[in-house]
Enzyme design. Structure first.
Site, PDB file in Angstrom:
ATOM      1  N   ASP A 128       0.817  -1.205   0.000  1.00 27.13           N
ATOM      2  CA  ASP A 128       0.000   0.000   0.000  1.00 27.13           C
ATOM      3  C   ASP A 128       0.855   1.260   0.000  1.00 27.13           C
ATOM      4  OD1 ASP A 128      -1.388  -2.266   1.480  1.00 27.13           O
ATOM      5  OD2 ASP A 128      -3.063  -0.923   1.133  1.00 27.13           O
ATOM      6  N   LYS A 129       0.255   2.348  -0.485  1.00 30.37           N
ATOM      7  CA  LYS A 129       0.929   3.645  -0.422  1.00 30.37           C
ATOM      8  C   LYS A 129       0.687   4.306   0.934  1.00 30.37           C
ATOM      9  CE  LYS A 129       1.126   8.338  -2.211  1.00 30.37           C
ATOM     10  NZ  LYS A 129       0.588   9.345  -3.147  1.00 30.37           N
TER      11      LYS A 129
END
Length: 702
Positions: free
Chosen positions: A340-341
């Site tokens: 994930d960012k």
């Protein structure tokens, strides 16, 4: 560009498997609220600092000298290393697939260095090896080609060719190849089963559009001679754009053989800004001599593994930044999975051609980019996608509230929801981050364009701006309006590594179909195939939702089931997938947890019920009825796989906490709902999404 809504589906329309009410809450209020830690194949969390490698350790290898500093030209060549061997091995006069003259491209007809002894010597050689009639016909063929070009008459139909016939003696063939190309650099020679065929050299003609014919003539003679440590210099040139075009041409056609550099003339000044382009042969990678065992070990490719911690940073952006700092390219990095960012993530990576010491030297620099590296060690090989056991998640869900019109006790709703999913599992959808949810263009739309070989459309989709007024989106908007790659590069911020790589390639090759194909090669293989997988993932999500709406939790005839529950989805062979029979449906032989659905590819079977028909209708809808899920121009093959429709979180634990003092809620105590948060931890198998598990728990789309 208009949003392609026909090809996407909102998560809110995907069905659930459990029947509890759920609750509302906010995830990812900050990156520290969403911590992802990779679980390696041995079941260990990779965030634990350890001197023990999770892979077999190499002996420490010295770093090759040529890696410490790379020229810009070298990096440009490397960024296209995954192009076909046919194109990369193209040398002087070799544009067609059957042309030879690359070292080792044809075992039979090899050409030794230094065989050229000047044009006069070659004329004598031709006269001595060819009979008078053949020699005359060859000269006439050369004259005809030259006259056509000089008169600007285009060659109609297939390229003309002239055969010298079969020449059984290998040494004679070798001498003839060189002699013909030295006398007629505007021709190429091809070896076909002891036969020598002569054709027009189209690269020669192309170069004549950039430089004088005299220079082109001498340049191709220089290439063919292959004299070690020799140089070739073009005439002085004051036009920077023209010099750049020459650099690009030589690098594209012969970049694996030679390199180019520009040098100012001795009398260079503002009044006389003349610059010359010098060409020289690249150093040979291998010397043809016996090597000691130590020398062989020194030439072995270096692989360094490490744990990467990043915070609120897109993974491809992180890899691009590391590549710049280490002087390598993004495709030199390998990893087991995407992360994930908007989170704090820990994952193992492996980088080629970089020693552990060199990686340690950039630790301080990358901290400014919210990254850390540790557990640095030498290993034997790169990582592959899926080479992990799973991921551990520590998540805080804030601002907990009841669903609209639900007056039940919030605490009871939360306990019911978590326990329900803990026992019954969740629908194993691909998560919204796989598609770039919230963006105008989704990754699956780009993947569909690539599958349909719509390369220009795919590039435009990739560079479609959002409705935001910031430097990145202003640059993208400018590109779609002008298709000016060079101008867009000057506007695109440095940190947008993928966008800049694509634009640099478009500037180099042009906004044509072929130019866009080459531009996609500025991305590593894993990134190119990511977009195609996104489309397959989107279709799988729709398929499983349709399957559950149509048949519910019952296993029915025509379903596909997994016969070995110990095999993970990504490596499930077709031999372990079974088609449910009518008798097995009646006997309730299988459970819903065993049902799988195919992820699109060329090596999968479809269910033999309404779901199978649904797949075919969707492929027809999207114009893929004849798609073989292979994209040769991008070197992408998509075999497909099978994915279980249900998954269960493992090692699940949870606590209700108060935001102001983080005290654990005691039994029977009262806490203001507005301050209530849920801390939940669990493990998921590889390729499962925590946001999808939370969606099932909360019955709430994010």
């Amino acid at each position: 560009m208009e949003e392609d809504t026909d090809f996407r589906i909102r998560f809110s329309s995907l069905c659930f498997i459990t029947d509890h009410v759920g609750f509302h809450g906010t995830i990812k209020s900050s990156p520290s609220d969403f911590v992802v830690i990779e679980i390696d194949e041995q079941g260990q969390l990779v965030n634990k600092a350890s001197d023990e490698p999770i892979y077999k350790v190499n002996k420490m290898l010295p770093e090759p000298n040529n890696l410490a500093k790379k020229t810009k030209l070298d990096r440009q060549n490397l960024s296209f290393e995954e192009r076909s061997n046919q194109e990369l091995s193209t040398l002087a006069g070799c544009s067609d697939g059957d042309q030879i003259h690359a070292p080792g491209s044809e075992k039979e007809d090899t050409i030794k260095d230094g065989t050229s002894e000047g044009e006069e010597g070659n004329i004598d050689v031709l006269g001595s090896l060819l009979d008078e009639k053949t020699d005359e016909l060859l000269s006439q063929f050369a004259c005809d080609v030259k006259e056509r070009w000089d008169s600007k008459t285009e060659l109609i139909g297939p390229s003309p060719e002239f055969s010298l016939g079969r020449i059984l003696d290998k040494n004679q063939r070798t001498i003839l190849h060189s002699a013909i190309r030295q006398k007629f650099p505007f021709l190429v020679t091809i070896g076909k089963n002891s036969e020598i065929v002569v054709k027009p050299n189209l690269e020669y003609k192309e170069l004549c559009h950039l430089v004088s014919e005299e220079e082109a003539f001498e340049f191709f003679k220089y290439l063919d001679a292959k004299k070690e440590n020799s140089k070739f210099t073009f005439k002085p040139d004051v036009n920077k754009d023209h010099r750049k075009a020459i650099h690009h041409f030589i690098n594209k056609k012969f970049g694996n053989l030679v390199e180019t550099k520009s040098f100012p003339e001795p009398n260079y000044s503002a009044d006389n800004p003349s610059v010359v382009i010098t060409v020289r042969f690249r150093e040979k990678a291998h010397k043809h001599r016996k090597r000691s065992l130590l020398e062989c070990q020194e030439r072995k490719v270096i692989y360094t593994a490490f744990t990467l911690r990043k915070e609120n940073l897109e993974m491809f952006e992180a890899v691009g930044f590391l590549a710049i700092k280490l002087g390598v390219i993004p495709s030199d990095f390998s990893y087991a999975g995407l992360k994930d960012k908007k989170a704090i993530t820990y994952q193992t990576m492996v980088v080629r051609k970089v020693t552990p010491e060199r990686l340690k030297n950039i630790e301080k620099e990358i901290e400014k980019k919210r990254m850390n590296v540790f557990n640095i060690r030498s290993v034997d090989d790169s990582l592959r996608l899926g080479q992990l056991k799973g991921n551990h998640f520590d998540i805080v869900i804030r601002n907990l509230k009841n669903q609209i019109n639900d007056s039940a006790n919030l605490r009871e709703r939360i306990l019911e929801a978590v326990e329900n999913v803990k026992n019954k599992g969740f629908v194993n959808y691909y998560g919204p981050q796989r598609f770039g949810m919230g963006r105008k263009v989704h990754t699956d739309q780009i993947g569909l364009a690539l599958l349909k070989s719509e390369m220009v459309k795919a590039v435009k989709l990739f560079l479609t701006p959002e409705d935001l007024d910031d430097p990145v989106n202003r640059a993208k908007k400018y590109f779609l309006q002008t298709e000016d790659a060079k101008g867009t590069l000057s506007l695109m911020p440095e940190f947008k590594v993928r966008e800049r790589a694509l634009l640099e390639s478009l500037h180099r090759f042009g906004m044509t179909e072929e130019g866009c194909i080459q531009a996609w090669f500025s991305f590593p293989h894993s990134m190119r195939i990511f977009y195609v997988h996104a489309y397959s993932s989107k279709i799988w999500n729709e398929a499983v939702s349709y399957r559950l709406v149509t048949y519910g939790s019952e296993v029915v005839e025509g379903d596909l089931v997994c016969l070995d529950e110990d095999i993970d989805d990504e490596h499930l062979p077709s031999s372990k997938v079974h088609l449910v029979t009518e008798e097995e449906e009646s006997a309730n032989t299988y459970a819903i947890r065993q049902v799988v659905l195919p992820v699109l590819g060329y090596n999968i079977q479809y269910p033999k019920n309404k779901v199978g028909k649904w797949y075919q209708e969707v492929l027809n809808r999207d114009g893929l009825q004849t798609c073989r899920f292979k994209i040769p121009t991008l070197k992408l093959n998509i075999p497909g796989c099978y994915r279980k429709i249900l998954k269960h979180p493992c090692n699940l634990s949870y606590q209700l906490i108060e935001d102001h003092d983080i005290d654990v809620m005691k039994e029977g105590s009262y806490i203001d709902e507005a301050t209530l948060s849920l801390l939940i931890s669990f493990d998921l198998d590889a390729s499962c999404y925590a946001t999808v598990c939370l969606r099932e728990i909360m019955k709430h789309d994010f």
